[in-house]
Scaffold this motif. Structure first.
Motif, PDB file in Angstrom:
ATOM      1  N   GLY A 240      23.612 -36.044 -34.765  1.00 59.32           N
ATOM      2  CA  GLY A 240      22.675 -36.657 -33.846  1.00 59.32           C
ATOM      3  C   GLY A 240      22.988 -38.102 -33.518  1.00 59.32           C
ATOM      4  O   GLY A 240      24.002 -38.667 -33.935  1.00 59.32           O
ATOM      5  N   ARG A 241      22.082 -38.706 -32.736  1.00 58.81           N
ATOM      6  CA  ARG A 241      22.284 -40.070 -32.218  1.00 58.81           C
ATOM      7  C   ARG A 241      21.049 -40.937 -32.483  1.00 58.81           C
ATOM      8  O   ARG A 241      20.327 -41.329 -31.549  1.00 58.81           O
ATOM      9  N   PRO A 242      20.752 -41.276 -33.741  1.00 54.00           N
ATOM     10  CA  PRO A 242      19.614 -42.158 -34.000  1.00 54.00           C
ATOM     11  C   PRO A 242      19.859 -43.543 -33.430  1.00 54.00           C
ATOM     12  O   PRO A 242      21.001 -43.947 -33.189  1.00 54.00           O
ATOM     13  N   GLY A 243      18.757 -44.273 -33.210  1.00 58.78           N
ATOM     14  CA  GLY A 243      18.867 -45.656 -32.783  1.00 58.78           C
ATOM     15  C   GLY A 243      18.550 -45.908 -31.331  1.00 58.78           C
ATOM     16  O   GLY A 243      18.587 -47.057 -30.894  1.00 58.78           O
ATOM     17  N   HIS A 244      18.213 -44.857 -30.552  1.00 58.31           N
ATOM     18  CA  HIS A 244      17.989 -45.029 -29.121  1.00 58.31           C
ATOM     19  C   HIS A 244      16.593 -44.583 -28.693  1.00 58.31           C
ATOM     20  O   HIS A 244      16.346 -44.395 -27.503  1.00 58.31           O
ATOM     21  N   ALA A 245      15.673 -44.413 -29.623  1.00 58.37           N
ATOM     22  CA  ALA A 245      14.352 -43.868 -29.294  1.00 58.37           C
ATOM     23  C   ALA A 245      13.560 -44.785 -28.377  1.00 58.37           C
ATOM     24  O   ALA A 245      12.720 -44.320 -27.605  1.00 58.37           O
ATOM     25  N   ALA A 246      13.802 -46.093 -28.430  1.00 66.85           N
ATOM     26  CA  ALA A 246      13.033 -47.017 -27.603  1.00 66.85           C
ATOM     27  C   ALA A 246      13.248 -46.764 -26.117  1.00 66.85           C
ATOM     28  O   ALA A 246      12.402 -47.139 -25.298  1.00 66.85           O
ATOM     29  N   THR A 247      14.357 -46.128 -25.741  1.00 70.09           N
ATOM     30  CA  THR A 247      14.613 -45.808 -24.336  1.00 70.09           C
ATOM     31  C   THR A 247      14.456 -44.316 -24.066  1.00 70.09           C
ATOM     32  O   THR A 247      14.976 -43.810 -23.065  1.00 70.09           O
ATOM     33  N   GLY A 248      13.744 -43.604 -24.943  1.00 71.76           N
ATOM     34  CA  GLY A 248      13.421 -42.203 -24.695  1.00 71.76           C
ATOM     35  C   GLY A 248      14.461 -41.204 -25.173  1.00 71.76           C
ATOM     36  O   GLY A 248      14.349 -40.027 -24.861  1.00 71.76           O
TER      37      GLY A 248
END
Length: 511
Positions: A240-248
């Motif tokens: 996966g790609r954690p770290g980008h939740a702030a941009t959806g």
């Protein structure tokens, strides 16, 4: 500041205003705290997702001691202008709810400076706050099944723009052709948390919004797998790609991370190498006919009967796939998801550092189809250290999952009834969440909960009372109360539970 734990997956900090949320988010990012993998701002809260095993009590103290500079955070963001044609199908309904004329609705929308608060259901979607309070409206009672990309809407106190076509229940007042998400742009999201937005009324747009074209993988060389059949679903997945939740953008990744790691370990790949996740068997792949040496592969997870050119091969063991040979999977007797790792990894182009497919957001590699040709990366320097791993198959009977009471356990009358009931997994379950039938949780609050960050393993309770256990492709934020959170290690076990199978929750103490 109130702090609520989310099992061993993170901490939820409650604040009074969105400005304070954004200030705390900036402070946490600047502090670069150990164990924090994602910072998820929401309407009145900040979620810190953490690595399992992180000292949450120590992290809580460090965060509470951080200084907040709300004024500096407000000054930090730039301003983005969005051209809008105000001809949305709900403009009249918004006028009716607010008591304004359609022209006054447009004037109020364009006359406000909105602030990008937090991401939502899709990459590039942002909740915009701070507009004219007269524009506070209810969502549509029945959501649309199709909202065009570029639609500008209102819901509650927020405004937002749909970055791609999707279902949605916001009141649509206009449309824009601005591209909100472009994976080749730095940063990919046009609207960053803390930035300001001004809407500008225009008579016409320069063109309809078009998402950037996907880059097709370059197939170069004989190390390939050709997909012949996919069964119910076959996806490329990694961790996966954690770290980008702030941009959806959610983390996504393999639903059963333990099975993926084991498959990669068997073929001596790095643990985060991309593999194929197969739901309920049915996959068939053929090795490239020009191979100079056999491909080394491994199958883990649900034990789907496997053959190579008709000859049975085992799971949790090394399997050689020679030039032109075909590997086929039948239906697993237990479990739901099987993982196929190839030495060298599936080498499709990464997006934001990951090759994972997020089915909810429509992000990452497209689901596999017959005829897809998958490139295989170069073999790693490390060599396999074992031929077989003695791993028990997923159980066929009732599965017990450990859970900790969640941040909103006080939103139901008897949260302990989660522990005392046996639940059946609905056939409407998928990689987003496991929908549960039976038992029953009764909510004791009728008001809406402001959207909050979500974690994998969260047990969310909609108004009907039947819980949803969030899995790999869960939404970044959600507006239903999370009454408990399954421990991180047990979420992988949950990913192997089939529709119709039963589960029980065992409530344990906070880690």
């Amino acid at each position: 500041m109130d702090v609520r734990p989310c099992a061993d997956a993170g901490l939820l900090f409650e604040l009074a205003t969105l400005d304070e949320v954004l200030a705390l988010a900036a402070a946490v990012r600047n502090a670069d705290l150990d164990g924090v993998v994602d910072v998820v701002p929401a309407a009145r809260s900040l979620l810190l997702r953490t690595v399992p095993g992180t000292d949450l009590r120590g992290l809580r103290k460090l965060v509470l001691d951080l200084p907040l500079d709300v004024a500096a955070t407000r000054r930090a963001g730039g301003t983005v202008e969005i051209p809008v044609v105000y001809d949305g199908p709900d403009l009249g309904e918004v006028a009716r709810q607010t008591g304004l004329t359609p022209e006054e609705v447009v004037a109020a929308h364009t006359g406000s400076e909105w602030t990008v608060g937090f991401g939502g259901f899709a990459p590039g979607f942002a909740y915009l706050a701070g507009g004219d309070p007269r524009l506070t409206v209810a969502r549509r009672p029945i959501a649309r099944t199709r909202v065009p990309a570029g639609s500008v809407g209102l819901a509650g106190e927020f405004s937002g723009i749909y970055p791609r076509e999707s279902p949605g229940g916001w009141q649509l007042i206009g449309r824009t052709d601005v591209v909100l998400w472009d994976a080749d742009r730095d940063p990919p999201a046009l609207l960053q948390p803390g930035s300001r937005v001004r809407f500008v009324q225009v008579e016409r747009l320069s063109g309809e919004p078009r998402p950037p074209a996907r880059r097709a993988p370059v197939i170069d060389g004989p190390r390939v797998l050709e997909v012949l059949a996919t069964g119910a679903q076959a996806l490329v997945q990694d961790l996966g790609r954690p770290g980008h939740a702030a941009t959806g953008v959610g983390a996504s990744g393999a639903a059963d991370r333990c099975a993926l790691r084991l498959a990669n370990r068997l073929v001596a790949n790095p643990e985060d190498a991309a593999a194929i996740e197969v739901t309920f068997g049915g996959l068939a792949v053929r090795a490239g006919s020009d191979l100079r040496a056999p491909l080394l592969v491994a199958l883990t997870g649900a034990p789907a009967p496997a053959t190579v050119d008709g000859k049975p091969v085992g799971h949790n063991a090394l399997v050689r796939l020679g030039p032109g040979q075909t590997l086929r999977l039948g239906t697993p007797p237990t479990g739901l998801r099987t993982y196929l790792a190839v030495r060298g990894g599936i080498d499709v182009p990464p997006l934001l550092g990951s090759r994972a497919t997020d089915v909810l957001a429509g992000f990452g590699p497209t689901p596999l189809q017959p005829g897809t040709v998958l490139p295989i990366g170069p073999e790693p320097d490390a060599h396999p250290l074992l031929d077989v791993a003695p791993v028990a198959p997923p159980p066929a009977d009732t599965v017990t999952l450990r859970a900790v009471l969640g941040p909103r356990a006080d939103w139901v009358h008897d949260p302990a009834s989660l522990h005392g009931s046996t639940w059946t997994v609905s056939d409407r379950s998928d990689r987003v969440g496991m929908r549960l039938i039976g038992g029953g949780l009764t909510r004791c609050r009728d008001e809406e909960l402001p959207s909050e960050g979500m974690v994998r393993g969260a047990i969310q309770v909609p108004p009907g009372g039947e819980p949803v256990l969030f899995l790999a492709d869960h939404p970044v934020t959600g507006g239903y109360p999370v009454v408990a959170v399954v421990l991180d290690a047990d979420v992988d076990r949950a990913a192997q539970v089939r529709p119709g199978q039963r589960i029980r929750f065992r409530l344990v103490d906070e880690p």
